[in-house]
Design an enzyme around this catalytic site. Structure first.
Site, PDB file in Angstrom:
ATOM      1  N   SER C  18       0.775  -1.060  -0.138  1.00 33.66           N
ATOM      2  CA  SER C  18       0.029  -0.048  -0.121  1.00 33.66           C
ATOM      3  C   SER C  18       0.974   1.481   0.059  1.00 33.66           C
ATOM      4  O   SER C  18       1.840   1.343   0.629  1.00 33.66           O
ATOM      5  CB  SER C  18      -0.913   0.046   1.400  1.00 33.66           C
ATOM      6  N   CYS C 126       0.529   3.247  10.571  1.00 34.42           N
ATOM      7  CA  CYS C 126       1.152   4.381   9.985  1.00 34.42           C
ATOM      8  C   CYS C 126       1.712   5.152  10.901  1.00 34.42           C
ATOM      9  O   CYS C 126       1.186   5.612  11.762  1.00 34.42           O
ATOM     10  CB  CYS C 126       0.362   5.149   8.934  1.00 34.42           C
ATOM     11  N   ASN C 188       4.411  -2.811   8.281  1.00 32.53           N
ATOM     12  CA  ASN C 188       4.552  -1.642   7.971  1.00 32.53           C
ATOM     13  C   ASN C 188       5.929  -1.048   8.278  1.00 32.53           C
ATOM     14  O   ASN C 188       6.896  -1.652   8.544  1.00 32.53           O
ATOM     15  CB  ASN C 188       3.351  -0.673   8.832  1.00 32.53           C
TER      16      ASN C 188
END
Ligand SMILES: Cc1cc2nc3c(=O)[nH]c(=O)nc-3n(C[C@H](O)[C@H](O)[C@H](O)COP(=O)(O)OP(=O)(O)OC[C@H]3O[C@@H](n4cnc5c(N)ncnc54)[C@H](O)[C@@H]3O)c2cc1C
Ligand SMILES: Cc1cc2nc3c(=O)[nH]c(=O)nc-3n(C[C@H](O)[C@H](O)[C@H](O)COP(=O)(O)OP(=O)(O)OC[C@H]3O[C@@H](n4cnc5c(N)ncnc54)[C@H](O)[C@@H]3O)c2cc1C
Ligand SMILES: Cc1cc2nc3c(=O)[nH]c(=O)nc-3n(C[C@H](O)[C@H](O)[C@H](O)COP(=O)(O)O)c2cc1C
Ligand SMILES: Cc1cc2nc3c(=O)[nH]c(=O)nc-3n(C[C@H](O)[C@H](O)[C@H](O)COP(=O)(O)O)c2cc1C
Ligand code: FES
Ligand code: FES
Lengths: 255, 298, 298, 255
Positions: C18, C126, C188
């Site tokens: 992503s 994030c 992430n």
């Protein structure tokens, strides 16, 4: 022991000996003037993503020219990088490293397996006694012709394409080779076999070992080998291959 | 260039990262040890430790993994051999201390109390041993308890070496401060793994290892910055320092000293190059006192 | 080469990470999107987000930092423009979902329930936004709560995307499983910082950013391995994948799918090279079913 | 728009123009045949530790030879790597990227500051109207002679060693330069000044912007610039410099 600095050296020759096997000469006067058979050098990659040095045995020393020969297999990205270098290009090298072979004995067996063969060449040149060379390969052979000036050469190939079909010990048995000293370098399973053979037959035996390295000079404790006795430096049954080896007597180490 | 941490004055802010420089012996022909601010030794335990099986090291992209497992000759041999060796040089001695239990850490700290060393760096962050090490460094209560236990016994100032394998490094730093730490070292290695896809097995015998080298530098700089804003303690910064520019990042983020680790393996004179590079930077920008750079990035 | 995750069958295990591939539009001339197992989109929020000030990206050794701050056009424009675009290709659509509050996540998930997409990847990791994002992903209770809240509302299977900035990734994975997650994505980015020593300031306007690229691969592989041994959920592995060898490490560590991220920036055809490389490896070793490789390293 | 693939290209020429300023010609037929003034390319480092592409403006295009000229300053490690390459060496390039300048106007001011000067050269060659070039430097000048065939050249140097002492706006004022169109490329503070100047004087103005990039093709949202209006693609007041720029009209962007 002399200090092995890290230096930029110039490549004077680079040739392909066989598929994936290269021979490289570098101009390195400091190394050439002090190195002994069985010692190695650390080669550094130019590409910054590959940090660690690649240990490569010294295959030949030309003291007159001040050059050193390295014969290596392109095993991964680092050695592949080296194989693309051309005469005139530079490469960073630290060496000579390690202890090297002790020159001794009256009738010697020099046993090399695969990429453990190269260091046997400088040894053969320096060892002043009767020499029998046993060289083991998977299939394609290399460097064997260069040994013929120094004694009788016996080959073993896994696929049986040349010499004895099998490994170096098969060749030794097939040819009833005898000796009062063995020098060996090659993959660990081969060395393990030779170690057992030498201990069983009561033949003195020097083994050159291999392990993943980081510093190459004894500081990181990355490259140890188990020992039978407590090691003088480490105070445990572990010794540093890069500094206290790569050559050990068969009875000292556990493989 | 001198800096003072917890009452100890170092002639310059450059030391070695524990475990990457032995006790200096192997580097003495490459580096004049008397030029270093300090030599930080490999971790020392109460009795000799054999460490992990091999392979112990693996290269990764821009870094390396190690799982030495804290092999060391034990404190008695260290005291007998390594301290006298280092004392011949005009440099401070920081001894890295390891243990499997609080008792073992205490034993080393008590024994070293009688010895001629300048500071103790307590490694509660090694990811490569089954007991002790990192287990102490991932829980703030443990960090505080072990710090205060050791502080009671230590004669020298103690530096707690923190693990980056935590959610909140500032919390660990505060716990160490609460326990009475005199200084902090960060970061130790990040736990990583490399797989040999042809053998379909982990490359390291220990499966996981500690990631070090330039690859981890941004994480280390961030953690130094965070910790510098969370506690009052002086910080020794490390993680991927290979040149003076790297070291200056740590100093500007808040480190009073910097340690060169993995870079020693790639360039045995890295420590001196870092030192000279910092000097050159200060000259270029007319900075008289390195303290003006420490933590200058807000 | 097909793999099935939570009832959804992908023609192959390769997707995009992503935020590194937009919604595929910018890469359609480099990559035949119909050859990918799935396209995972940039994070989508309920309303348009402007993201962070620039500079937003910085290069680091073997990696990069980003602090985009989840700039995105909001779900309505995404639904109107990006879903129809992607549906023209023979590939699955995984929509990455972001929010500042649980409510905002719920809004997006509920709105997407009516849309023609295959899976939702919930970004609770994030590091570059002040609220939401990572805050949800660093506490197991939060992870479980938000997972179960979203699971109630989602029509598509949900993938929880975990943060590596935690002490124990397995704990977060178990929390997501307890909350009803259908799959997990990891990792992430790791929070990092870069300092411009000449300006004496952080390079990124946001000060910290997320570290990605080959530098972090060993950490990612370790986490995938740990999580694969901790939960029953299928895993999408990512973090520094640039070639098939990298992807195979993740698969052998336990990932059922792999995502190519930062590598797209360096090599726009990286996804296809990864795919073809995995095929070549399977051919070389006579492996018929990729499932025989998933988690084969014990 | 044509597709900008990533290709290995051969360097045909590399020269040093001034201290730290290099001029490199690369053989890149695809780029040469489609590129417009104001577009740029992404150059990739060979060293694996440096991953991100370096955006460099196209300085000149030789459609006949199929070559492209890049003039760059060695700002850091990447550009330093490029500067060591020799004719015959290869370099990976993706391009042409971005929108480029719109050719328009009757009397133009082409303003370049420092390393923003190179793209003005190809623009000067392509723009068929009256042209005045204003080139700003810190101290050492470069490339200024190559502009003289295309119009009058005005220099500004910060140290006053050549032309007007000061910046490009000082030179414009000192020489009372007038225009109905401005094209400018250079550091952001300079562009901000020109933007204000153009808006104040009501002169149409195209600005070529700079920002740190990762993908170079519009995917990562790394390189945005604030806009006055909501951007068509991003749906917020941010536009992508790499794809929708680097050239914008002065009234579109907030610097
Ligand atoms: C003392 C010693 C002498 C050697 N002499 C020779 C020689 O003369 N000729 C020759 O071809 N090879 C020799 N080797 C093996 C050689 O070091 C490796 O093949 C080489 O390091 C592989 O590097 P690479 O980048 O191509 O492979 P990669 O697999 O990409 O290397 C990754 C990392 O693993 C290390 N590594 C990989 N394989 C080995 C290995 N077998 N031993 C130690 N480290 C390894 C590399 O040094 C590097 O740090 C020797 C090894 C040792 C320890
Ligand atoms: C559209 C555009 C056109 C450009 N045209 C030219 C040109 O024609 N000639 C020229 O000399 N320079 C030009 N630049 C600037 C040039 O891209 C940087 O000087 C160069 O990337 C620096 O790389 P480095 O590795 O030497 O520096 P480093 O500082 O080591 O680079 C580290 C990272 O930061 C990035 N970076 C550093 N400075 C800049 C910058 N000013 N702008 C964007 N990214 C930066 C690099 O690309 C790299 O990713 C242009 C920039 C942009 C955005
Ligand atoms: C081979 C090796 C051995 C290490 N041994 C120790 C140790 O004994 N004690 C310790 O606290 N840290 C040890 N470390 C961690 C380093 O001191 C340092 O914290 C870490 O490597 C990050 O710095 P670097 O990236 O500069 O290497 C070791 C690191 C390496 C690479
Ligand atoms: C520029 C950039 C933008 C990103 N945006 C998102 C995002 O919107 N949502 C998300 O879940 N992850 C985002 N990520 C994280 C990636 O999806 C991925 O988890 C991480 O980069 C590690 O993979 P890599 O090393 O292959 O890039 C982003 C990463 C980068 C580099
Ligand atoms: S490689 Fe470091 S001790 Fe041998
Ligand atoms: S650099 Fe990625 S969007 Fe411009």
């Amino acid at each position: 022991m002399s200090i092995a600095m890290k230096n930029k050296t110039i490549i004077t020759e680079q040739t392909m000996l066989a598929e994936d096997i290269y021979s490289m000469w570098i101009k390195a006067e400091d190394i050439a003037s002090t190195a002994k058979p069985g010692q190695f050098v650390s080669l550094y990659c130019q590409d910054g993503s590959r940090l660690l040095p690649r240990p490569i045995s010294i295959c030949e020393i030309d003291k007159v020219q001040g050059t050193v020969r390295l014969v290596y297999r392109t095993a991964g990205k680092g050695t592949k990088e080296f194989s693309k270098l051309k005469p005139g290009d530079t490469i960073e090298v630290m060496g000579p490293l390690g202890n090297g072979f002790t020159l001794e004995g009256k009738k010697a067996l020099l046993i090399g397996g695969g990429i453990g063969i190269p260091p046997m060449l400088e040894l053969a040149k320096n060892l002043h006694c009767e020499k029998q060379m046993v060289l083991g390969y998977r299939d394609t052979t290399f460097l064997e012709d260069e040994f013929t000036p120094f004694g009788k050469v016996y080959l073993a190939t896994e696929d049986g394409s040349k010499g004895t079909k099998g490994n170096v010990l098969d060749a030794i048995r097939e040819n009833n080779l005898e000796a009062d000293i063995i020098f060996a370098c090659g993959p660990t399973p081969m060395l393990r076999g030779i170690q057992a053979y030498a201990l069983e037959k009561g033949i003195k035996c020097q083994l050159s070992l291999e392990e993943r390295m980081a510093c190459g000079i004894g500081a990181c404790l990355g490259c140890v080998c188990k020992t039978k006795e407590v090691d003088h430096h480490s105070n445990v049954k572990n010794t540093r291959i890069c500094l206290d080896g790569p050559v050990f007597y068969a009875e000292e180490v556990e493989l | 260039m001198n800096v003072t941490l917890a009452g100890v004055t170092f002639q310059n802010p450059v030391t070695t990262a524990s475990g990457t420089f032995g006790s200096g012996m192997e580097y003495k022909d490459y580096v004049d040890l008397s030029r270093l601010g300090a030599v930080t030794t490999k971790g020392v335990s109460s009795i000799p430790w054999p460490g992990n099986p091999t392979p112990r090291v693996a290269e990764t992209y821009g870094g390396m993994l190690n799982a030495i497992g804290l092999q060391n000759p034990g404190m008695e041999m260290f005291i007998q051999r390594d301290i006298p060796f280092l004392r011949k040089y005009d440099t401070k001695i920081i001894v890295n201390v390891v243990g499997k239990t609080t008792q073992e850490y205490c034993d080393v700290v008590e024994r070293l109390a009688e010895c001629d060393v300048d500071m103790l760096e307590i490694n509660i962050s090694c990811p490569n041993v089954k007991e002790g090490g990192i287990a102490f460094g991932q829980d703030p209560k443990c960090v505080e308890t072990i710090t205060s236990e050791l502080k009671k016994r230590a004669k020298q100032p103690i530096i707690m070496k923190l693990s980056p394998n935590v959610t909140d490094i500032a919390e660990m730093a505060r716990a160490a401060q609460a326990g009475g730490a005199d200084a902090l070292s960060l970061i130790n290695t990040l736990t990583g793994m490399k797989i040999d896809i042809h053998r379909r097995a982990c490359l390291l015998a220990n499966k996981t290892g500690g990631l070090s080298g330039p690859a981890i530098k941004p994480i280390a700089v961030r953690m130094v910055y965070q910790v510098a804003h969370a506690v009052r303690l002086p910080i020794i910064g490390m993680g991927g320092i290979a040149c003076a520019e790297d070291a200056l990042e740590f100093i500007m983020a808040g480190a009073s000293m910097v340690a060169v680790g993995t870079a020693n393996f790639i360039n045995p004179t890295a420590t001196i190059e870092v030192l000279e590079g910092i000097e050159a930077y200060m000259k270029q920008y007319h900075i008289e006192d390195i303290k003006d750079l420490i933590g200058c990035v807000k």
